[in-house]
Structures are given as C-alpha cells and as structure tokens.
Design a protein around this motif. Structure first.
Motif, PDB file in Angstrom:
ATOM      1  N   TYR A  41      87.452  86.058  48.476  1.00  0.00           N
ATOM      2  CA  TYR A  41      87.626  85.232  47.279  1.00  0.00           C
ATOM      3  C   TYR A  41      86.368  85.313  46.406  1.00  0.00           C
ATOM      4  O   TYR A  41      85.258  85.469  46.905  1.00  0.00           O
ATOM      5  CB  TYR A  41      87.834  83.769  47.674  1.00  0.00           C
ATOM      6  CG  TYR A  41      89.230  83.374  48.089  1.00  0.00           C
ATOM      7  CD1 TYR A  41      90.264  84.280  48.160  1.00  0.00           C
ATOM      8  CD2 TYR A  41      89.506  82.043  48.415  1.00  0.00           C
ATOM      9  CE1 TYR A  41      91.532  83.894  48.547  1.00  0.00           C
ATOM     10  CE2 TYR A  41      90.772  81.638  48.800  1.00  0.00           C
ATOM     11  CZ  TYR A  41      91.784  82.569  48.869  1.00  0.00           C
ATOM     12  OH  TYR A  41      93.039  82.170  49.252  1.00  0.00           O
ATOM     13  N   GLU A  89      96.639  78.875  47.450  1.00  0.00           N
ATOM     14  CA  GLU A  89      97.713  79.789  47.827  1.00  0.00           C
ATOM     15  C   GLU A  89      98.287  79.366  49.169  1.00  0.00           C
ATOM     16  O   GLU A  89      97.623  78.722  49.990  1.00  0.00           O
ATOM     17  CB  GLU A  89      97.241  81.239  47.859  1.00  0.00           C
ATOM     18  CG  GLU A  89      96.264  81.609  48.945  1.00  0.00           C
ATOM     19  CD  GLU A  89      96.028  83.113  49.026  1.00  0.00           C
ATOM     20  OE1 GLU A  89      96.998  83.872  48.812  1.00  0.00           O
ATOM     21  OE2 GLU A  89      94.892  83.526  49.317  1.00  0.00           O
ATOM     22  N   ARG A  91      99.934  80.777  52.571  1.00  0.00           N
ATOM     23  CA  ARG A  91     100.073  81.966  53.412  1.00  0.00           C
ATOM     24  C   ARG A  91     101.055  81.652  54.541  1.00  0.00           C
ATOM     25  O   ARG A  91     100.802  80.770  55.367  1.00  0.00           O
ATOM     26  CB  ARG A  91      98.720  82.385  53.986  1.00  0.00           C
ATOM     27  CG  ARG A  91      97.782  83.007  52.967  1.00  0.00           C
ATOM     28  CD  ARG A  91      98.353  84.315  52.418  1.00  0.00           C
ATOM     29  NE  ARG A  91      97.375  85.045  51.604  1.00  0.00           N
ATOM     30  CZ  ARG A  91      96.680  86.079  52.030  1.00  0.00           C
ATOM     31  NH1 ARG A  91      96.854  86.538  53.257  1.00  0.00           N
ATOM     32  NH2 ARG A  91      95.811  86.671  51.237  1.00  0.00           N
ATOM     33  N   ASN A 132     103.313  81.315  45.796  1.00  0.00           N
ATOM     34  CA  ASN A 132     104.191  82.443  46.108  1.00  0.00           C
ATOM     35  C   ASN A 132     104.954  82.185  47.392  1.00  0.00           C
ATOM     36  O   ASN A 132     104.576  81.354  48.222  1.00  0.00           O
ATOM     37  CB  ASN A 132     103.369  83.729  46.253  1.00  0.00           C
ATOM     38  CG  ASN A 132     102.825  84.211  44.915  1.00  0.00           C
ATOM     39  OD1 ASN A 132     103.395  83.937  43.873  1.00  0.00           O
ATOM     40  ND2 ASN A 132     101.703  84.918  44.962  1.00  0.00           N
ATOM     41  N   PRO A 145      98.132  84.512  38.725  1.00  0.00           N
ATOM     42  CA  PRO A 145      97.081  85.146  39.525  1.00  0.00           C
ATOM     43  C   PRO A 145      95.695  84.765  39.024  1.00  0.00           C
ATOM     44  O   PRO A 145      95.524  84.370  37.858  1.00  0.00           O
ATOM     45  CB  PRO A 145      97.345  86.644  39.333  1.00  0.00           C
ATOM     46  CG  PRO A 145      98.763  86.735  38.908  1.00  0.00           C
ATOM     47  CD  PRO A 145      99.042  85.491  38.123  1.00  0.00           C
ATOM     48  N   HIS A 174      96.025  89.964  38.481  1.00  0.00           N
ATOM     49  CA  HIS A 174      96.177  90.038  39.927  1.00  0.00           C
ATOM     50  C   HIS A 174      95.075  89.191  40.542  1.00  0.00           C
ATOM     51  O   HIS A 174      94.243  88.598  39.845  1.00  0.00           O
ATOM     52  CB  HIS A 174      96.064  91.490  40.417  1.00  0.00           C
ATOM     53  CG  HIS A 174      94.760  92.127  40.082  1.00  0.00           C
ATOM     54  ND1 HIS A 174      93.607  91.907  40.806  1.00  0.00           N
ATOM     55  CD2 HIS A 174      94.403  92.957  39.055  1.00  0.00           C
ATOM     56  CE1 HIS A 174      92.607  92.576  40.279  1.00  0.00           C
ATOM     57  NE2 HIS A 174      93.062  93.223  39.210  1.00  0.00           N
ATOM     58  N   ALA A 176      93.686  86.709  44.125  1.00  0.00           N
ATOM     59  CA  ALA A 176      93.912  85.434  44.788  1.00  0.00           C
ATOM     60  C   ALA A 176      92.595  84.650  44.755  1.00  0.00           C
ATOM     61  O   ALA A 176      91.517  85.226  44.665  1.00  0.00           O
ATOM     62  CB  ALA A 176      94.374  85.674  46.226  1.00  0.00           C
ATOM     63  N   PRO A 177      92.739  83.337  44.805  1.00  0.00           N
ATOM     64  CA  PRO A 177      93.949  82.520  44.903  1.00  0.00           C
ATOM     65  C   PRO A 177      94.644  82.363  43.554  1.00  0.00           C
ATOM     66  O   PRO A 177      94.134  82.832  42.536  1.00  0.00           O
ATOM     67  CB  PRO A 177      93.404  81.175  45.397  1.00  0.00           C
ATOM     68  CG  PRO A 177      92.021  81.116  44.829  1.00  0.00           C
ATOM     69  CD  PRO A 177      91.500  82.528  44.875  1.00  0.00           C
ATOM     70  N   LEU A 178      95.814  81.706  43.573  1.00  0.00           N
ATOM     71  CA  LEU A 178      96.535  81.418  42.345  1.00  0.00           C
ATOM     72  C   LEU A 178      95.895  80.237  41.625  1.00  0.00           C
ATOM     73  O   LEU A 178      95.218  79.404  42.229  1.00  0.00           O
ATOM     74  CB  LEU A 178      97.997  81.088  42.643  1.00  0.00           C
ATOM     75  CG  LEU A 178      98.852  82.154  43.304  1.00  0.00           C
ATOM     76  CD1 LEU A 178     100.272  81.635  43.483  1.00  0.00           C
ATOM     77  CD2 LEU A 178      98.856  83.430  42.498  1.00  0.00           C
TER      78      LEU A 178
END
Length: 847
Positions: A41, A89, A91, A132, A145, A174, A176-178
């Motif tokens: 990150y 995000e 996972r 997501n 993104p 693009h 991560a994180p969102l």
C-alpha cells in the motif's frame, strides 16, 4: 434558496493508535499473501483523487482489520463532515467465494457513526457497491481505485509508455485500497466517533480516513470542459495548471479568436499555407468535482486559484482581478447535415468547428488532439493549414456546445471553401450546413485521383476521398524495414467502389538507391518483392533482386499502371532505364511552376522524345497531409460511369494534368493533352489555347514549347479564370503543354497546375537534347557502378541481369549522343562522364 457554495475542506484522521494488522508473524499462505499486498500500500501522506490521507508506513501494522468474531474498532472523531472518506477493501477468503451463487449487496461490514448529541447512524458496506466482490467481477459501483486516471499527451508519449496505449490519452485507474466517500446522514451534527465492524469471516481492511466538508460529492465529476484565464489585455502563458479534485486533460494552444477577420481570411481552404495565429491563447481542458480548485501558474506571475464548480455553473470564477471562464458549458447531442447546394443532398466534407476563442470542437468519433506524425494517426482526421479537420459523412451526430460556432467546410478543388458562423440554440436538434460548387469538371469527363496514399484503410480512404472531392484513390502497400503496411488490404481488384469514388490497393515498390515505382491497379497477385536493397526501404541484408524496370514490366503484364512517385526524389538512379523503355506511364511531380528541378528533369525526357505524362499524388503517410492536396485529373468519357480500368487507360494515354488547386486544360489545333500531332517535314504553325480556373486567385498561365514559354497571361487580385492563346511555329518534333500558378503575395501563391503534353511529330525527326541525354547517361552509369560495387546481390545471375538492363539504356543513350549530337564516346574519370560548371576549358563534347 441559499446561494450554492463551492470548495471543500478536509481533515485527515490518524489511525495509528488503532492499526491492528498485520502482526509481526502471519500464519497461513493466504494471509501471508494478503500481508504482502498490504505491505505494498502507499505510505505516509497521500491524496488519491485529490482527497488527502495519512497512511501508515514502516514494518508495523498498516491497517485496521475487521471481521466476524473480531472486536469492533472505534476511532474518535471531532468536527463536522458531509462525507467520511475511507480507504478500504474487502478480501474474500477462498472458501467463502460462491461463484455459482453471486450475491451482490451482501453486507460485508458496517460503519457506525456516533454524533456528539448521542445520535447514531449505521452505514452498511456491501459487496460490489462499496467494495469489490469476487462473485461479481466488475468494479465497485460506489468506490474507485486508489489511483485516478492520469492524462497523457497522445502526440508525445511518455518514455515508459507504449505509443498505442498513449493514444487513449489516459492511464492509471488502478491500485488498492479503494476510495469510498461515505455520505454522512447528518452533516450538520458534530461527530464523536466511527466504529468499524466486520460481519463476515472475510476481512475488511481500512487504511485511511478523512473528514470531507464540501458542497458536493468529492468523487462525482463535472463534465470535461475548456476554460480560459483572462487577466489583462494579453492572454497569459500558462506554465502549469492543476485541479486538486480532478485533473487537467491538456492545455490547448488555440489558433486565435474567431470573428470577421477569421471568416473573411484569404487562408480559407488552403493546405500548404499556414494561417498566422493572431491572438492565440492557451486554453485549459479540465475535469473535476464541483468543489475542485483549478490552480494556474502563469509564466512570471504568482499562482491563481479558481473554483472549478463556480466557473462551470456561473460562467466564470474570480481570483483577484483574474477570471476563469468556461467555454461551451452547455452541450447537446444533435444531427449535423452538410448539403451540396446544387443537389440539395447530404455530401461528405472536411470540416473544422471551433468556438469563439478558437478552441477546436471535434465531431464525436474524431480526435480533438490530432497526432500528425508519420504512421501515428491514420483515422479520419487531418491537420491542414495549421487547423484541425475531421472527415465526416454528409450526416453525422455529435454533441455540440450551445451558442456561436465557427465552421470551415472544404470539399476539394471544385467546391468553394467556406467559413461561416452558426448559432446553436438550446433544444435544437439539427444543424444544417451547405457547400457550393465553384466548377464541375466531372460533368465534362474529368476524374480526379490521388495516385499515392499510405497506411489508412480502404474505407477510411473512401471517406477522405469523398470529403476531398477525389474520385480514385490508389492506396499503396509497401515495406519499411520490417514494417509492412496495407498488405492485408491487397485483393488484386477494386477494393471499394461507391458513389463515384473508387479505392484500389496497389504497391509502392522501393529501392533506396535505384528509386521508387508505384504499381497501380495490379490485377491478381501483387508485384513482389515490394522493396529491395536494404534500409530504409527494405530491411538490413535484403538484396537487390528486381530493377524498377522489371517491376514496371511485371505490373504492365498484370494490367496495371506504372507511376514514378515523388519524382525525381528517393533514389534518382534508375529513372532513365524504365522511361527509355516506355514502361512509365506518368511522373508524380510536386513542384509544377516549371523552374524547379523536378519539372526541369521531366522536361529533359520530353526534350529527348520520351513520352511520359504528369500526375499528382500526395504520398500521404499521416494526418499532417490531406488526401488529394496534390491530385491527378484524367479525362474519361463523360457519358460512362466511373470505372477504374477507364481511368487507368486515360493515364496511360497521357490525358492528364497535375494540380495543387487550379484546374487547367489545353488544346492544340483541336487536339487534347496526350494526343500526338503528325506534321510533314517542313513543320508548320499550330494554334494553342489554354485555360485555367480556381477558387483562389490566379497569378498567371503559360504555354510551354519544349520547356520554353511561348505565350502567357498574367492574373491578379480577384482573378479566378485565365486564358492564353498562341500560334506556335513548329520546325521539329517536340511537345507543347500549359501550366499555371497562384497569385504572388496571396497565401495561395504556392498553387500550381501543369498539363501533360500534346506531342508533335515532324517528319522523321525525333526530339533530342544532348546535355539532357548526357545527364541520363550519367545516372545509368552511376547505377552500373553501384550494382557492381556496393549492391547486395541476390545472386550473381541477378546482378548480371540487373546490370544488363542498365547497359541496354546505356547503349541507347550513347548511340543517340553519337548519331544525333555527334558526341564521340571518350573516357574521363569513369566509363563516361559529363562536365559540370568546373569543366576543363577546351575539353568539350563536340557537336
């Protein structure tokens, strides 16, 4: 109603005391990979999409991990916010993914907001909405993104970008994180805390939190628009422009404000003359949130900050005495119709649309920023005269701004190029435009063609030809080192034939030393190899296998037309060999005024009695060049529909003229160009009549006999038609032609046209020019030396065959010099030599 306020304030929230993952030791392969991903990150101060965050860094815990069965995490807050912006995000554990049973909207976690007055609000975090979801592979609907789109200049790709990818103009989006901007249900209440609660076994990861206080959603952007900065009388030069909650698509250099001067400019319709930019300014194409700030740094001045939302909604925003103005704010989709004034029917054209400040407005589907480099933009766009144009059908749809628009329409040499101002009104559904013919030579059987076009597709070539008033396009495949172009378009027959326009794909066969030769209208298999002899035409180590004359002979055998392109450049060695053998139908000559080297080189062959016509082709290889800016006119039977074979026959017969704008014709005792007049041995007098017309002013017209001007008429301001007549005494075989040119002092002074000859045969004589023949012989003998010395041979038999062709031409020229000029052959510094300006006194070729 309160006046809407623009702008935003942000307060980052430190999560350092609440970070709980990853621990120093992580067990399990899946969890270890997740820890690796979290370790990648971004760190420290970040501003994704312009929203500032403080993110963890180092090797300790980097995120708050929330999952079912784990304790809630409460983060204290203070102040007010309209949005709580979160970097998070979800996972999903592999065993929890149910691809056979997607469940969009599954609540993965929840955020509980506590207010200072004791009120609470719970906001769900749903799969595919705020985060997501593996079972629904599209992007999250309400989160974005980490990285916002990054705009790039497609005409100047960054070093680490592939050229093709750069043509999209954008990258990024693009990472991560969102980022999710969570609406605060009670933006007027002071905040106390945010509780993060996991509801599924799969973990929710939270890496950042910022309180956002503004008038609009920070991630919902206004439409992209063009803005101008106004400060004083002189437009500022902009060193830098940025948008905090958005971005700058580009800074456009305008071609100057529109108005009466632009509408009446003499540059209308012209290609080679660059229209001077008067009052041009740099315009900013920007996008962003209503709360965004557009910051501009003019050269040599302090930074200026403007509210983007205020400028968009109110027309302008202020920063001291400076103003930011939006151009074309209100846009609407509508249909545009371009009508031929003579027929009333829609007709394709080349169109330029701009706003009042000169900002180019590309029709939908066309490039606002045209890449005019070699092989880098082969769509339906072109830069001509310094202005952007789009090739469009007679009817098209596009979104256009409401208000005044300035339009330039062009459709070739027989239509009057026009500039006009139109007003688009709110709710208007159709914009009608018109273009008027200035001449109709097609009615009399004249067919226009571009003999030399590269790279574009056959159907794009057809559209461009329609927009340029061209009837025949010869699209040529070729080789450029390891690059082969348009080979897949070769069919050995007409490729496109519609609405009096034909596209045929042939080849340009090229040799870097010997020269180039275009194979037009080849029936059946193409004439291969297209290129020989190594770079830059073919590839390193590619041998010399075929001569230009052999290519030409093969194309003739296949029913084609042979053109020597961009004559005499690119090689300029073998030209005498195929011309002497009568294998070249026409020479593509760009400079047509008569005093330049290409035209004089053509005259040398004519003056030695070798029949070869003139033609025009653009060698178009990019969006820097309009199709047909130089073109061939060929005279066909006006009673028959257009047919490629008939066009080819007209070119072979020499019934042509080449032009960059004017239209020209000539008759000699009633004979048309390409004809041969036979006279008895005593010769006689021929009556010659020539005429020219153009939509631009003409400077003069000339009748030429064997390269010498025998009659002329001068034009002037406003003169668009000229005639010349002469009674010419002819005593030996030769030729007559006509040429014309644009008006000196006018932007169209470069315009010119030249007819092919009318040939004259007097008794048994044959035209001959000794110095011209010497020049040809020098070229031939230079070619022999090259083939025997430096050329990479396919094999020895091929070398001997190529040299043999040259020796045939050598023998003919030596024989003619000996017999017709009484020049004895003698050695100089080589097998044969001619004398330049520094010839030894007394050492001459007898005659």
């Amino acid at each position: 109603m309160a006046k809407k306020r623009f702008g935003a304030a942000c307060m980052t929230v430190s999560l350092a005391r609440h970070l709980n993952w990853p621990a120093r030791k992580v067990s399990g392969e899946w969890w270890q990979k997740l820890a690796e991903a979290v370790g990648k990150y971004p760190e420290g101060g970040q501003a994704p999409w312009g929203v500032p965050f403080t993110m963890a860094k180092g090797k300790g815990p980097r995120v708050i991990l929330a999952a079912k069965g784990r304790p809630d995490v409460k983060v204290p807050l203070r102040g007010k916010a309209t949005f709580l912006c979160l970097l998070h995000e979800w996972r999903q554990l592999p065993e929890t993914i149910r691809s056979e049973d997607p469940c969009e909207g599954l609540v993965a976690a929840e955020y509980e907001i506590a207010y200072a007055d004791g009120a609470r609000a719970v906001v769900p975090v749903r799969g595919r909405f705020e985060v997501n979801m593996a079972e629904s592979p599209g992007p999250a609907w309400l989160a974005v993104p980490f990285n916002q789109w990054k705009t790039v200049d497609p005409t100047n790709a960054p070093p680490d970008w592939q050229w093709g990818r750069a043509q999209t103009g954008v990258g990024g989006f693009h990472g991560a994180p969102l980022l999710w901007a969570m609406p605060n249900p009670h933006p007027g209440k002071p905040l106390r805390s945010l509780t993060i609660r996991g509801l599924q076994e799969s973990p929710l990861l939270v890496a950042g939190l910022t309180l956002y206080r503004g008038g609009s959603h920070p991630l919902r952007h206004l439409p992209r628009r063009t803005y101008r900065v106004r400060m004083g009388e002189t437009p500022p030069k902009i060193a830098e422009a940025t948008v905090d909650l958005g971005g700058v698509a580009r800074i456009e250099q305008s071609t100057g404000p529109r108005g009466k001067k632009w509408l009446t400019s003499p540059y209308v319709g012209l290609y080679s003359a660059q229209e001077p930019v008067v009052g041009g300014e740099q315009l900013i194409e920007a996008f962003g949130s209503e709360d965004a700030t557009l910051t501009v740094r003019p050269e040599g001045k302090r930074k200026l900050s403007f509210s983007l939302g205020e400028a968009f909604h109110r027309g302008q925003a202020a920063c001291g005495a400076a103003r930011l103005e939006v151009l074309g704010r209100t846009r609407q989709w509508m249909r545009v119709v371009i009508r031929d004034a003579a027929t009333g029917k829609p007709t394709p054209a080349r169109i330029h649309i701009s706003g009042s400040r000169g900002e180019y407005i590309a029709p939908y589907g066309h490039h606002a920023q045209i890449n005019a480099r070699w092989f880098e933009d082969y769509g339906a766009d072109v830069v001509a005269g310094g202005r952007n144009f789009a090739y469009v059908q007679g009817e098209f749809t596009s979104d256009l701004p409401v208000g005044d628009l300035y339009v330039e329409l062009y459709k070739g040499f027989e239509y009057k190029p026009t500039r006009t101002r139109v007003t688009v009104r709110p709710g208007q559904e159709v914009l009608e435009l018109g273009i008027e013919r200035g001449a109709d030579w097609r009615r009399d059987g004249w067919v226009t063609a571009d003999t030399h076009v590269h790279f574009i597709s056959p159907h794009t070539a057809w559209l461009q030809a329609q927009g340029e008033g061209v009837n025949v396009v010869n699209l040529l495949a070729s080789q450029w080192g390891r690059l082969f172009t348009n080979v897949g378009d070769i069919t050995g027959r007409v490729g496109v034939a519609e609405d009096d326009t034909v596209v045929y794909v042939g080849t340009e066969n090229r040799n870097h030393m010997l020269g180039h030769m275009s194979m037009l209208g080849t029936k059946g298999l193409p004439v291969y190899p297209m290129c020989c002899g190594g770079p830059s035409e073919s590839y390193v180590g590619d041998p010399d296998f075929m001569a230009l004359a052999e290519w030409a002979r093969e194309n003739k055998r296949k029913g084609g037309v042979v053109i020597r392109p961009h004559y005499p450049y690119c090689g300029h060695t073998e030209d005498p060999v195929p011309i002497l053998k009568g294998l070249v139908d026409a020479l593509e000559i760009r400079n047509l005024r008569g005093t330049d080297f290409p035209t004089q080189e053509w005259y040398r062959y004519l003056n030695c009695g070798y029949r070869v016509a003139v033609c025009g082709g653009t060698d178009k290889m990019g969006a820097y060049c309009p199709l047909g800016w130089m073109r061939t006119y060929a005279l066909l039977d006006p009673q028959r529909p257009l047919d490629y074979d008939a066009w080819a026959a007209a070119v072979r017969a020499g019934r042509t003229f080449s032009t960059t704008g004017p239209l020209i014709d000539m008759q000699v005792d009633g004979h048309r160009v390409g004809d041969t007049i036979t006279m008895n041995a005593s010769g006689g007098t021929l009556e010659v009549q020539a005429m020219a017309e153009a939509v631009w002013p003409l400077g003069g017209i000339e009748i030429v006999q064997a390269g010498r001007v025998v009659a002329s008429e001068r034009g002037g301001k406003g003169v668009r038609q000229l005639r010349a007549a002469a009674k010419v005494r002819v005593e030996r075989s030769g030729w007559l032609a006509a040429r014309c040119f644009g008006l000196e002092g006018h932007p169209g002074a470069y315009l010119a046209a030249h007819t092919s000859p009318v040939y004259v045969k007097v008794g048994d004589t044959r035209a001959f020019d000794g110095p011209a023949a010497e020049h040809m012989l020098a070229l031939v003998e230079g070619g022999v030396e090259y083939l025997n010395t430096l050329a990479t041979a396919f094999d020895e038999a091929s070398r001997k065959r190529l040299v043999g062709l040259y020796k045939e031409a050598q023998a003919e020229l030596r024989g003619r010099l000996l017999v017709e000029a009484k020049h004895p052959h003698h050695p100089g510094s080589g097998a044969y030599h001619t004398h330049g300006h520094g010839a030894t006194p007394g050492h001459t070729h007898g005659g």
